[in-house]
Scaffold this motif. Structure first.
Motif, short mmCIF file in Angstrom:
data_model
loop_
_atom_site.label_atom_id
_atom_site.label_comp_id
_atom_site.label_asym_id
_atom_site.label_seq_id
_atom_site.Cartn_x
_atom_site.Cartn_y
_atom_site.Cartn_z
N THR A 1 -6.45 8.73 7.56
CA THR A 1 -5.23 8.67 8.38
C THR A 1 -5.04 7.25 8.92
OG1 THR A 1 -6.50 9.26 10.35
CG2 THR A 1 -5.45 11.07 9.15
N CYS A 2 -3.79 6.83 9.13
CA CYS A 2 -3.48 5.49 9.63
C CYS A 2 -2.39 5.61 10.69
CB CYS A 2 -2.91 4.60 8.52
SG CYS A 2 -3.79 4.73 6.99
N TYR B 1 1.65 5.05 1.05
CA TYR B 1 1.29 6.01 2.09
C TYR B 1 1.97 7.34 1.83
CZ TYR B 1 -0.38 2.02 4.79
OH TYR B 1 -1.08 0.92 5.21
N THR B 2 1.28 8.41 2.21
CA THR B 2 1.88 9.72 2.25
C THR B 2 2.00 10.06 3.73
OG1 THR B 2 0.78 10.32 0.21
CG2 THR B 2 1.60 12.13 1.56
N GLN C 1 0.85 -1.18 0.00
CA GLN C 1 0.00 0.00 0.00
C GLN C 1 0.89 1.24 0.00
OE1 GLN C 1 -3.54 0.10 0.23
NE2 GLN C 1 -3.03 2.23 -0.19
N ASP D 1 -0.07 4.01 11.96
CA ASP D 1 0.77 2.83 11.80
C ASP D 1 2.16 3.19 12.33
OD1 ASP D 1 2.61 0.97 10.74
OD2 ASP D 1 1.21 0.44 9.14
N PRO E 1 0.80 9.43 8.86
CA PRO E 1 0.62 8.65 7.64
C PRO E 1 -0.84 8.65 7.21
CG PRO E 1 1.66 7.35 9.39
CD PRO E 1 1.06 8.56 10.02
N ARG E 2 -1.04 8.77 5.91
CA ARG E 2 -2.40 8.65 5.39
C ARG E 2 -2.39 7.90 4.07
NH1 ARG E 2 -2.17 12.94 1.66
NH2 ARG E 2 -0.72 14.57 2.32
N ARG E 3 -3.48 7.17 3.82
CA ARG E 3 -3.61 6.45 2.56
C ARG E 3 -4.47 7.24 1.61
NH1 ARG E 3 -6.45 1.69 2.45
NH2 ARG E 3 -7.26 1.98 4.56
N GLN F 1 6.66 10.02 0.69
CA GLN F 1 5.90 8.91 0.11
C GLN F 1 6.60 7.60 0.41
OE1 GLN F 1 3.24 11.46 -1.50
NE2 GLN F 1 3.07 9.29 -2.02
#
Lengths: 343, 343
Positions: free
Chosen positions: A228-229, A195-196, A193, A231, A212-214, A254
């Motif tokens: 948002t994640c 992530y930014t 996946q 992680d 982090p966001r997808r 990224q």
């Protein structure tokens, strides 16, 4: 006596109305009388019609760009200059000291840091020298001769957004896009996946936060739906990267990460500026506008890595600024030249 | 006794928040207690988080689509159903009468009109039979054999927006994109300026207003900067076209016009729905929301062709709806099935 206002200057302001509004919100939270000045090379900019003051100024590759900005900063006692897109980062980094002399904090990383990030070869070298895992670059020949399996990814070496970026499935597409894409660069098609990560560093390069966001949907190269994640693998890897880089202010990073908790976090890009999707991280509680303003006021900002809401969603839509043509002609041009009528 | 509210249902509501807000504005102007219900096949829709009521319902190609909509209309006494994108126009046109039976005006043209517009071959035939000037279609062979000069334009025959639409400059690009684009269709590269015209017809097919606008910038196939143009040649040609077509409610028409006042207005497309850039025409004074609501109330609406501000600009930017993941799970699904977790 009334305190003078806190003045924020947005360069190449373009369409960043949502971010400007989040800065206004931060002014309120800090109980500041804040003003926003927008500058752009075209009067056809959404932000210019909503800022407190706006100017049409030369493009950032024009010799008059920096002198004009310095003049605006001096005349309006600008405390904070925030660049929003890639194009003027190098010239602003080069002249950080001159802005400081007129009392303006240009919120941009040092020239060496910007140079590492802006050139994809230098970024690769930085990753390699610092033991940071990355997605491999491929030569057109090794793909053509079948030593690497499809799909692969092609993009311009100095591109921006997803412009001219294509997924390549076979030899036919490779042969065509290698001619069609300017300065083509091939990359492995990374598994996992993407992530930014929206990072904020303080003026000493210390990481304040990293979100982090997808990207769930992309339109015209920019995030249109995201989440948002929290992680911690990605957060820790990004903080490590940012510490090694030593940037100032906002960075947008990224990376790819697999589902497997053991899988490597592989970085692809560092942009030493605010990201297009930053409004999501801010809405999720990473109050970068407030923290950036406090840095400009000389206040210390405590690191608060991980301080944001997890699984927070953004769904974007097109909002418009509507203006009669006559009002556009009223936006002053600097240097003072007859108003150029844009197409 | 309190009057029941006026209920508007938006289908495939997606990102159309700005338009929904313009309808709210019209409710205020008409002193109506208006409510908006949004439905979409995904909970990941900006509008669903801002409507008064929202439902996740099956996709419009699912057999349960129309029964579900009818149930919502009946249960909430929906007076007006407005489709926003192409995908459900045929099925809604087919069932207009069933919506009327439950008291809902489905603001969509008749089935024959929608069929003419949705199929590009039928549109060409309509233009030809009615003496309406158009941009010519080309065969791949005649371009390949050099009887037509480059550039030409290639796009999918049943495409939407600018997806997979490319300008072709030479034989190499032609050969590649003829394979790469699904169901490719070649067109002359029209000379002159392209215009979109936002048309509103009443329930008898009479034209209420027609607003030409130029797209100054396009992002992801949708207008990002635009300006209205009170060009009476285009307005008259469009009114003539609409009279011959006999549509109901909103139409969005594409045409090319040269600078020369004698040059022909050449039409390329008719979309029997609101256009993505309609908020510009509304902001410029063509109050379609108010006029559409009045039609649904059974009031007569007087034609007012040309009633809008000329040279009125729209500059778009990305605004966001921000929601915690937990709230998304609260949007009910119809039929009542366990909430599908979108990717």
């Amino acid at each position: 006596m009334r305190k003078p206002p806190f003045v924020l200057l947005l360069t190449c302001a373009g369409r960043k109305v949502a971010l400007a509004n989040q800065f206004r919100q931060a002014f309120d939270e800090l109980d500041l009388d804040g003003q926003i000045i927008g500058v752009d090379s075209s009067s056809h900019s959404a932000v210019l019609s909503v800022c407190d003051k706006s100017y049409v100024i030369p493009r950032c590759d024009h010799p008059a760009y920096v002198p004009t900005l310095l003049e605006v900063c001096q005349q309006h006692r600008v405390q904070l200059l925030l660049p929003l897109i890639d194009v003027d980062l190098l010239v602003l980094a080069e002249h950080r000291e001159r802005f400081r002399e007129v009392g303006t904090l240009a919120m941009v990383s040092s020239l060496p840091v910007v140079q590492i990030c802006r050139d994809k070869e230098s970024t690769s070298q930085f990753f390699e020298e610092n033991g940071i895992s990355t997605v491999g670059n491929l030569s057109i020949d090794e793909v053509r001769h079948g030593t690497v399996p499809y799909p692969v990814f092609i993009k311009p070496a100095n591109g921006s957004g997803s412009q001219h970026a294509y997924k390549i499935h076979n030899r036919d597409e490779l042969d065509f896009f290698a001619r069609y894409v300017p300065q083509p660069m091939l990359q492995e098609f990374a598994i996992g996946q993407e992530y930014t990560v929206d990072v904020l560093c303080d003026l000493d390069g210390q990481v304040i936060n990293a979100v982090p966001r997808r990207r769930l949907e992309v339109r015209a190269g920019e995030i249109s739906k995201g989440v948002t994640c929290k992680d911690w693998r990605i957060i820790h890897a990004t903080v490590d990267l940012a510490n090694k880089l030593g940037g100032t202010g906002p960075l947008t990073v990224q990376c790819f990460a697999g589902e497997d908790t053991d899988s490597e976090i592989r970085f692809t890009e560092i942009n030493p500026r605010v990201g297009g999707g930053l409004p999501l991280s801010i809405a999720a509680g990473a109050n970068y506008p407030k923290q950036i303003i406090r840095m400009a006021l000389g206040q210390s900002v405590e690191p608060c890595v991980g301080d944001f809401a997890d699984e927070f969603y953004m769904f974007r839509y097109e909002e418009g600024v509507y203006v009669p043509g006559a009002s556009l002609a009223d936006i002053p041009s600097l240097p003072d030249v007859p108003h150029r009528r844009a197409a």
